[in-house]
Write an enzyme that holds these catalytic residues in place. Structure first.
Site: not given
Ligand code: CA
Length: 677
Positions: A333, A362
């Site tokens: 993340d 990400e």
């Protein structure tokens, strides 16, 4: 100099970096040994408890820890302590605090008390033989399916008994009341290789003490990084249960040929103040400035991964999941908040013993208050600095369906013109930021933002439902055949939707009720949904059969994948031929126009394997010279050189006659719009 500035100096790191692998509580039958890193503490004690619930006053004993090397503290407790709960009491300048262990292997309810655990006693039978079923393959061979543990099973139509639990993920042969396969049976039938689970470590937003209440959260709020989430276990009060059940789930998935990826959230914690590492070493784990937490994550704090003992902590944690739980991949993340050196250390360390493990995340660029100079962050833009780490391609996502920042913006599939150039780069696995296709994860939807079909419906108010489904399938056909790593949100293959009760759709369902988030298996009663499932299944089967679609490096892609020029607007086509598949060529065309397009084919007879409604490895028609591409659809064709030559040698006249007839029939059928069941 403030303490937090001191933490990031070379001097501090030389003196207080502990490199050993024995942090936490290490159980042996004869005794348990503790080691805690707390360089600024004046004293540390271990508290032993009977139960895991902090509301119970049941302390067994308190043991003084001794100051040891590099800012660590140690203690030993004689006897078999398996199942005993513990905390640390740390005396600091800032006061005396009782906290959980950052290296806890499991905890009691809601993660307040750690538990001493004989990890081998949690291994399911046959665990030593458990392996990644996809070991030895490349990351571009992966087909990733993104799932929330609870979403899979919680709807009544799932037919799954263990609703919302790890064990529900591996229930076999479940079905809707009408007998349509659900859960694991459905996932397996799709042919995916990797199941990516949303956060499944211990997070803070669901109260584990009340499993009877309907509670939902995605789980991007880490509390204990090395402990499975209690609400997914059948008994969150006994620390060993969550460990056993998570391992059972992983073993069960492996048995069915499915590798397991964990979504890990090292970039921030649930609460910077109460996170145990920061309680033990104040403001060490997070980036702070004058007592203010940096907040690039938007979640209240950013992790100071550039500090040596935070870096070690993250490396140790990821490696622990790979070792102890046999996890086959990690999705990071907001990895753009973590530094490249930490990410490379993770990849290198894990690959020493688990070379098959894959990594992606990400890589958005976000502002954050780094505590050191000259730190490179792990963003898309810096992709060249982390060659073993891949990034979600918002480039292909937004080009296909429209920017996520405008709810009803269209993309290529829904009628936005001018996307040809960027999509050509994406098809080659080389959007501007990406050096090699091994580093791009191609997708059209994930848990964040609108579901793909919801976005299409919002952005095409005048389109028919049939056309909207064609748009959905066109997006899938693109990312499933593009170079890179295909990824999709669970349920996208059955037009998953998150409608709001008052109208519109939920674009951020992180804490929305089950009624919005759950997978609605009952939809599969309708042929329309089953048809989309079949289409995805066919695309996946085709990708798995064709290594030309799964190349790792740009040089070979550029030598083997040729974009076709001179096409109509909103039409793309590619010819693929090379060593990955000797004697075979593939031709793929995408038409986003509401009218048919005719695309010229290279010489020879081509087998049609996919159009707007059907996909797979079965030949559904043939074409010579040109192929009509129906409105809003893709076509995939294959030419087998060797087979054609062999036929020609064996019975030249008959073969030529049959070829001509088949080719003519194929074109005619396609032009007339073939009727299929
Ligand atoms: Ca929890």
């Amino acid at each position: 100099m403030t303490m937090t500035e001191l933490y990031s100096t070379e001097e501090f790191e030389r003196k207080y970096t502990y490199a050993g692998s024995d942090l936490g509580a290490r159980w042996k039958k004869e005794k348990t040994a503790f080691r805690l890193w707390a360089p600024t503490a004046k004293s540390v004690k271990v508290n032993l408890y009977k139960a895991g619930d902090p509301g119970v006053e049941d302390r067994i004993s308190q043991i003084e820890m001794k100051s040891a090397v590099a800012g660590t503290w140690t203690a030993e407790v004689e006897g078999d302590q398996n199942g005993v709960y513990y905390t640390y009491t740390v005396e600091l300048e800032e006061g005396v605090r009782e906290t959980c262990d950052p290296y806890a292997r499991t905890t009691g309810v809601n993660g307040h008390r750690a538990m001493i655990l004989d990890l081998r006693s949690t291994d399911p039978e046959g665990w030593a033989e458990d392996r990644d079923p996809n070991a030895g393959k490349n990351i571009t061979d992966a087909i990733i399916y993104e799932l929330h543990v609870r979403d899979l099973s919680v709807d009544p139509s799932s037919g799954i008994q263990q609703k919302g639990k790890f064990l529900g993920v591996i229930e076999e042969n479940t079905a809707t009341p009408e007998g349509v396969p659900t859960g694991l049976s459905h996932i397996k039938s799709m042919g995916i290789t990797h199941l990516h689970l949303l956060p499944s470590y211990d997070y803070g937003s669901v109260d584990e003490a009340h499993p009877e209440r309907e509670q939902f959260n995605w789980g991007y709020d880490p509390v204990n990084y090395n402990v499975p989430e209690g609400s997914y276990s059948t008994d969150p009060f006994h620390g060993e249960v969550r460990v056993k059940e998570m391992k059972q789930m992983i073993q069960g998935l492996h048995k069915h040929g499915i590798s397991v990826i964990l979504d890990v959230v090292y970039n921030h914690v649930y609460d910077g103040e109460t996170f145990c590492f920061n309680r033990i070493v104040p403001e060490y784990f997070s980036r702070t400035h004058d007592g203010h937490y940096s907040n690039g994550s938007g979640c209240g704090n950013d992790t100071a991964s550039e500090r040596s003992m935070v870096r070690k902590y993250i490396v140790d944690s990821v490696n622990y999941w790979a070792d102890e739980y046999h996890i086959d991949g990690f999705r990071f993340d907001l990895v753009g908040l973590i530094d490249c050196e930490t990410i490379n250390a993770i990849v290198d360390t894990v690959h020493e013993t688990h070379p098959n493990v894959i990594f992606y995340g990400e890589g958005w660029t976000m502002p954050t208050d780094l505590t050191k100079e000259g730190v490179a962050l792990c963003t898309q833009r810096n992709a060249r600095l982390t060659p073993g780490f891949s990034f979600f391609s918002d480039t292909v996502r937004d080009a296909l369906k429209g920017t996520v920042f405008v709810d009803d913006a269209p993309g290529f599939v829904s009628g936005l013109p001018g996307q040809e150039a960027v999509l050509e780069q994406c098809f080659l696995g080389q959007p501007a930021w990406c050096p090699n296709p091994s580093q791009t994860v191609n997708y059209a939807s994930c848990h964040d933002n609108m579901a793909l079909f919801d976005r299409i419906v919002l952005s095409t108010p005048k389109a028919s439902r049939a056309d909207q489904i064609r748009m959905n399938n066109l997006a899938a056909a693109f990312y499933m055949t593009a170079q890179g790593v295909p990824f999709f949100q669970a349920g996208e293959e059955m037009l998953r939707s998150k409608p709001l009760p008052g109208g519109g759709f939920d674009e951020n369902s992180y804490k929305s009720p089950d009624s919005i988030n759950s997978i609605k298996w009952a939809d599969l009663r309708k042929e329309e949904y089953r048809q989309v499932c079949r289409y995805y299944r066919g695309l996946i089967a085709f990708r798995k059969a064709h290594p030309l679609l799964r190349q790792m490096v740009s040089d070979t892609v550029n030598a083997t994948v040729t974009p076709v020029s001179g096409l109509d607007a909103n039409v793309l086509a590619f010819r693929l031929a090379g060593d990955a598949e000797p004697g075979r060529e593939i031709f793929i065309a995408f038409n986003a126009n509401p009218t048919a397009a005719v695309v010229q084919l290279p010489a020879g007879k081509w087998d049609v394997c996919a159009d707007g409604e059907t996909a797979g490895n079965t030949v559904i028609g043939t074409a010579v010279g040109a192929i009509p591409v129906e409105p809003i659809s893709a076509v995939i064709l294959v030419k087998e050189e060797k087979k054609a030559e062999m036929k020609a040698d064996n019975s030249r006249k008959i073969a030529l006659g049959a070829l001509a007839a088949a080719a003519a029939g194929g074109i005619l059928a396609a032009l007339l719009g073939r009727k299929k069941k």
